[in-house]
Design an enzyme around this catalytic site. Structure first.
Site, PDB file in Angstrom:
ATOM      1  N   GLY A  33       0.813  -1.197   0.000  1.00  0.00           N
ATOM      2  CA  GLY A  33       0.000   0.000   0.000  1.00  0.00           C
ATOM      3  C   GLY A  33       0.855   1.259   0.000  1.00  0.00           C
ATOM      4  N   GLY A  38       5.770   4.633  -8.660  1.00  0.00           N
ATOM      5  CA  GLY A  38       6.527   3.396  -8.867  1.00  0.00           C
ATOM      6  C   GLY A  38       5.626   2.181  -8.891  1.00  0.00           C
ATOM      7  CG  HIS A  39       3.552   0.958  -5.363  1.00  0.00           C
ATOM      8  ND1 HIS A  39       3.670   2.002  -4.483  1.00  0.00           N
ATOM      9  CD2 HIS A  39       4.183  -0.097  -4.786  1.00  0.00           C
ATOM     10  CE1 HIS A  39       4.326   1.609  -3.409  1.00  0.00           C
ATOM     11  NE2 HIS A  39       4.657   0.333  -3.567  1.00  0.00           N
ATOM     12  CE  LYS A 152      12.114   1.571  -3.844  1.00  0.00           C
ATOM     13  NZ  LYS A 152      12.559   1.059  -2.508  1.00  0.00           N
ATOM     14  CD  GLN A 156      10.619  -7.507  -2.441  1.00  0.00           C
ATOM     15  OE1 GLN A 156      10.336  -7.227  -1.290  1.00  0.00           O
ATOM     16  NE2 GLN A 156      10.011  -6.961  -3.485  1.00  0.00           N
ATOM     17  NE  ARG A 190      10.450   1.590   5.438  1.00  0.00           N
ATOM     18  CZ  ARG A 190      10.281   0.346   5.002  1.00  0.00           C
ATOM     19  NH1 ARG A 190      10.547   0.059   3.730  1.00  0.00           N
ATOM     20  NH2 ARG A 190       9.840  -0.601   5.804  1.00  0.00           N
TER      21      ARG A 190
END
Length: 291
Positions: A33, A38-39, A152, A156, A190
């Protein structure tokens, strides 16, 4: 445009996925969320490639350490739904923590050995165990043909690619370019934690990567020299508390000393109380980035 269907229960999501996959491909964009451009770039890539687009919104407690920002991580489902409606998203899967981790659970986790202890994993013990576990659960619940992630989060991506390969999961991970602000700062949920002065200081991360990339374009392929360059650039901003400055293989995250092929330049630092990461993939042999 119509409002995405919001599903909060696992069984309902599984049923909806089965129905949707009968008539075409299904793409998943996993998020926590607090959506930004970017999302949304991932959502657009999914929309172009898939018949059905599912966006998951779940702030996963198992990937946060005891002193991290789980409690204050931004949450605004209504604002996220408005953004996703404009992108023609079909389904938003927004489960509760109790739905994803019921008390009757035996506490099973997914671990990807070795690679999970590199880069961010070295500074956030257990982080990638939490990431791999929740993403494996999302893959099992949603059953996507394609899953979309941003460059980014390169560490991950490496962990999840290894998990998919090792567990023979029947899907493809699609990695999309990092989306940046006009001044180069990588977009992140963030970033909203940063004060105006910290926002300026945070540009040191992209600056360090950019200078090192320029060196590779001039034929400098020594990992040691490139690390020294990035470190020197970051140290020009004493407010940035450096966690790591690394040059690694993008797939294994193992250090690379001779950057003669595709390599990942990666940095992480805290600016104020905010932890920021950034990276670039470079190919010195062709004199350009391959991000």
């Amino acid at each position: 445009m119509k409002r995405p269907e919001v599903i909060s229960h696992i069984t309902a999501m599984q049923q909806a996925s089965r129905e949707r996959r009968k008539t075409g491909t299904l793409g998943l964009v996993p998020t926590m969320g607090a959506l930004h451009e970017g999302h949304l770039s991932l959502v657009r890539s999914a929309r172009k490639a898939c018949d059905t687009v599912v966006v998951s919104i779940f702030v996963n407690p198992t990937q946060f350490g005891p002193n991290e920002d789980f409690a204050r991580y931004p949450r605004n489902l209504e604002a996220d739904l408005t953004l996703l409606e404009a992108e023609d998203v079909d389904i938003v899967f927004a489960p509760s923590a109790a739905e994803m981790y019921p008390t009757r659970s035996s506490g099973t986790f997914v671990e990807v050995p070795a690679i999970s202890d590199r880069l961010d994993g070295a500074y956030r013990p257990g982080h990638f165990r939490g990431v791999a576990t929740v993403v494996a659960k999302l893959f099992n619940i949603v059953g996507p043909d394609l899953a979309f992630f941003g460059q980014k989060d390169a560490a991950q991506v490496a962990v999840l690619r290894a998990m998919v390969r090792d567990l023979n999961l029947p899907l493809e991970i699609v990695v999309c370019p990092t989306v940046r602000e006009p001044d180069g700062l990588a977009m992140s949920s963030r970033n909203r934690y940063l004060t105006p002065s910290e926002r300026v200081q945070s540009l040191a991360l992209h600056g360090a990567l950019s200078v090192a990339r320029e060196q590779t374009q001039r034929g400098i392929c020594s990992g040691q020299k490139l690390r020294e360059t990035m470190l020197a650039e970051l140290q020009k901003v004493p407010e940035a508390c450096i966690e790591y400055v690394e040059i690694v293989d993008p797939e294994t995250l193992e250090p690379v000393e001779d950057v003669c092929a595709c390599a990942l330049l990666a940095v992480a630092a805290r600016v104020g109380t905010t932890r920021l990461i950034d990276n670039l993939i470079v190919r010195p042999d062709v004199g350009r980035s391959c991000e």
